[in-house]
Motif scaffolding. Sequence first.
Motif, PDB file in Angstrom:
ATOM      1  N   ILE A 286       0.883  -1.195   0.043  1.00  0.00           N
ATOM      2  CA  ILE A 286       0.173  -0.283   0.114  1.00  0.00           C
ATOM      3  C   ILE A 286       1.070   1.121   0.095  1.00  0.00           C
ATOM      4  O   ILE A 286       0.699   2.404  -0.826  1.00  0.00           O
ATOM      5  N   GLY A 287       1.853   1.245   0.783  1.00  0.00           N
ATOM      6  CA  GLY A 287       2.661   2.544   0.780  1.00  0.00           C
ATOM      7  C   GLY A 287       3.364   2.517  -0.419  1.00  0.00           C
ATOM      8  O   GLY A 287       3.602   3.674  -1.000  1.00  0.00           O
ATOM      9  N   LYS A 288       4.231   1.426  -1.056  1.00  0.00           N
ATOM     10  CA  LYS A 288       4.919   1.684  -2.288  1.00  0.00           C
ATOM     11  C   LYS A 288       4.132   2.257  -3.355  1.00  0.00           C
ATOM     12  O   LYS A 288       4.277   2.766  -4.225  1.00  0.00           O
ATOM     13  N   LEU A 289       2.544   1.659  -3.556  1.00  0.00           N
ATOM     14  CA  LEU A 289       1.858   2.070  -4.470  1.00  0.00           C
ATOM     15  C   LEU A 289       1.285   3.335  -4.329  1.00  0.00           C
ATOM     16  O   LEU A 289       0.925   4.068  -5.288  1.00  0.00           O
ATOM     17  N   ALA A 290       1.077   3.819  -3.283  1.00  0.00           N
ATOM     18  CA  ALA A 290       0.589   5.030  -2.745  1.00  0.00           C
ATOM     19  C   ALA A 290       1.655   6.240  -3.223  1.00  0.00           C
ATOM     20  O   ALA A 290       1.414   7.171  -4.019  1.00  0.00           O
ATOM     21  N   ALA A 291       2.830   5.612  -3.038  1.00  0.00           N
ATOM     22  CA  ALA A 291       4.018   6.781  -3.444  1.00  0.00           C
ATOM     23  C   ALA A 291       4.159   6.783  -4.974  1.00  0.00           C
ATOM     24  O   ALA A 291       4.287   7.861  -5.618  1.00  0.00           O
TER      25      ALA A 291
ATOM     26  N   ALA B 180      -3.641   8.915  -0.739  1.00  0.00           N
ATOM     27  CA  ALA B 180      -3.224   7.740  -1.693  1.00  0.00           C
ATOM     28  C   ALA B 180      -3.176   6.435  -1.180  1.00  0.00           C
ATOM     29  O   ALA B 180      -3.669   5.604  -1.975  1.00  0.00           O
ATOM     30  N   LYS B 181      -3.019   6.349   0.273  1.00  0.00           N
ATOM     31  CA  LYS B 181      -3.011   5.115   0.890  1.00  0.00           C
ATOM     32  C   LYS B 181      -4.319   4.566   0.945  1.00  0.00           C
ATOM     33  O   LYS B 181      -4.631   3.342   0.741  1.00  0.00           O
ATOM     34  N   LYS B 182      -5.439   5.278   1.068  1.00  0.00           N
ATOM     35  CA  LYS B 182      -6.738   5.071   1.171  1.00  0.00           C
ATOM     36  C   LYS B 182      -7.178   4.427  -0.310  1.00  0.00           C
ATOM     37  O   LYS B 182      -7.757   3.434  -0.025  1.00  0.00           O
ATOM     38  N   ILE B 183      -6.744   5.047  -1.295  1.00  0.00           N
ATOM     39  CA  ILE B 183      -7.088   4.907  -2.568  1.00  0.00           C
ATOM     40  C   ILE B 183      -6.735   3.440  -2.902  1.00  0.00           C
ATOM     41  O   ILE B 183      -7.279   2.545  -3.437  1.00  0.00           O
ATOM     42  N   VAL B 184      -5.441   3.327  -2.602  1.00  0.00           N
ATOM     43  CA  VAL B 184      -4.786   1.832  -2.942  1.00  0.00           C
ATOM     44  C   VAL B 184      -5.435   1.023  -2.072  1.00  0.00           C
ATOM     45  O   VAL B 184      -5.388  -0.087  -2.641  1.00  0.00           O
TER      46      VAL B 184
END
Length: 862
Positions: free
Chosen positions: A821-826, A852-856
């Motif tokens: 989640i963190g990697k894709l949010a970035a 961004a993390k919520k969306i991912v």
Amino acid sequence: MRKNILITLISGVVAMTLYRCGAPRKSADPGKETIQQQLPRDSAGRIIVRTNPDGAYLSPEESLASIYLPKGYRLQLVASEPMIREPVAIAWDGNGRMFVTEMRTYMQDVDGTDENAPVSRVSLLEDTDGDGAMDKSTVYIDSLLLPRMILCVGRRLLVSETYTNNIWAYEDRDNDGVADHKTQVFGNGTPHTGNLEHQRSGFIWNIDNRIYTTYENLRYRYVNGKLVADTMFAGYGQWGIGNDDYGRLFFSSAGGEVPAYGFQINPFYGKYDVKEQLDGDFNAVWPVIATPDVQGGPGRLRADSTLNHFTGCCGQSIYRGSALPGDLKGDLILCEPVGRLIRRAKVSERNGIRVLRNAYDREEFIVSTDMNFRPVNTANGPDGCLYIVDMHRGIIQEGNWTRKGSYLRPEILKRALDKNVGHGRIYRLVYDGFKPAARPDLLDRSSNELAQLLSHNDGWWRDNAQKELIVRGDRSVVPALQTILRTHHKELARLHALWTLEGLEAADTSIVGAALRDASPQLRKAAVTISERYLRNGDEQLFHRLADLNDPDADVQMQLAATLSLYGASGAKAYLAKLSPAENTRHLKEVAAIVERNKNQKTYGMDVSDLPVADRAAVLRGRQTFQQVCATCHGDNGKGVSIGGAPMAAPPLANSKRAASRDALVAVLLHGLTGPIDGKTYPDVMAPLGVANSDAWVAEVLSYVHYRFRPSGSGFAMISPDDVKKVRAATEGRASMFTLPELEAFNVPAATEGSKAAAAKPAAKPAAPLKAKDDKQRQFAAERKLLAGLDCHACHQPAAKLVGPSYKDIALKYKRTESNIGKLAAKVISGGSGVWGTTPMTPHPALAAADAKKIVNYILSL
């Protein structure tokens, strides 16, 4: 008159002056220079035009005798047929070897027969005895399809051919002058189906370490032997790009008949051109020979039968060497092959913008009376001279404009210009007293030696030293570069050191801060640009530092307006509000507004939410084609293109009744359109570009035109390949372009009436948002709302692949873990290329990390 010219030429040969000019004629404007007296003139000093030119082939020596230059200048022949044929572009490697792209199948007859046969090539030329003339040649790459872009990087040659978006690197590993290794450095397997004249070119490595081409809104970085694409807000130009010492880019458009544009701001931020950037009657050209073979006919000519304004403008460069007079340095050199001339333009700053003016009073820098003199490109050479690529041929217009019934065809045949093929010349422009320098050896020098070359007097050496250091990725020179940045007395040495640090990933915020304090405004401007990598990652401290700058320089102010607008949540409003009234305030506000609009467009995408998924994908593909092929003349916004007071190249599409008629659109693209449009005459015709393209290609680009530019209130329905096929069948055998009265009377066959009825219906309303049907949808309602507010729908769908992968495919690939989640949010925030394809993901710098993390998290729950 012929006798006088012959006497003049014989005298020139005897005097061994290589056709230099005589005593100067005093200009009416003391601020302008004038061409000298070698040209035949009347008693009032006006040039006597050759009104009935002969289209016969001239040898290289005879053609040289037909070229006229200012006093002190002369041309030297570097290469000619049979060593090269149909040359269009040149590039040098770091050791001074010249590569030449040869379009050997370009218009070998009036019909362009076998134009797409893969028999073109790239040749490698060398001057082994140092006299300036090439005496050794090899076929470096053979069997190519109209190669149009080349760039040397280290010991590799990057090449792109016509009709493709792929880019390849070639190497000669056994040093026999023939490439023996090929690697793909950029992959985009989609064929480029646009007309030959409307495809990418240029391919220059700019001081900002980006590689630019024309047309497309992509620029590239060379990273670990590959090209990484970066999306810009705008694409510019047609054939060739020039750049100055500070990285400002100069484009031109033959299709739009715009000799120079795009040089106010970098296209990364969008298009900003102003009427006053072309001084006086800059668009007027002054040939010394009649121009009967110009598309558009007599309306394009003066009473003396010469071309009256730019049409084939191309191949521009800024002279950046030291072997020619100092007053040429920084001037724009621009080819006009239709008029057989080369323009020299002075570049100045006025009220915060760059302005171009002709360096001569109703005359040109270089002119010829040889009908086959076709300068198509220019370049700065390693010897500090200017090089000119002369395609040297009769026909200079692609086959779509030489069809039966066209104006050009009989003019070409009458003068046998179609017989002048298979030639080509490359010239070197030198000046009295020129002494050749030793051939460069940058590829064999140490990195520390290359760093010292960043202070060289010639732009070619500085550019190639910087490029070579970055291609090597040698960070051992970082301390030396930092020293140059801090202490060197030459502005350009410090500027190249700064950008080389940036290219080596060594320009941290302390480097940016030091450059912001430099005495040179160009270093301060570069520092603002380099700061964007930190602003993109949310460096608010640096953003506020930039917003608080009170820099007096107009260039720095313009860059601040663009950068702050792009990366600030509130744009550049606070910065602009604190500026004291100044003459360039209007330009700053206009640039800021352009960037804001482009940012919103990029963030939210084109509004196609009312279209089904398949139709949306087709319209977006059509939009891409339109931007590559049609926007040159019709403009990105469909309102046409007119810069500097030039006539609009083509009628506006926006709100046009033709854009509301699906059948009229198909008919025009299949067969072209000529004559006055709505009572106005345009300088060119609409070529039948659809005739050689597939029904699907025509349907997609016209669906976009119909959707985007139809008048408000008119209905919309997709144009299908079947619709195109029916109109194509109904007009089979038509050999002429439509006129407007014919188009308005054009009736669709009865079989397509159902499609017409569909077109009259109002556009379908967007489907109502799906209501939550289960606990998961209710659980992620806030996340779904966040996602809907972004532009992601333009490239992604829940279950179907569009431009990018579906959300379900992403969820299948990545487990729903905190790490993923963190990697894709970035990635959502930073954007860029990834593992799914070559199209870069749009960055979302204004999106909070938590959102961004919520969306991912929601996407991975699918």
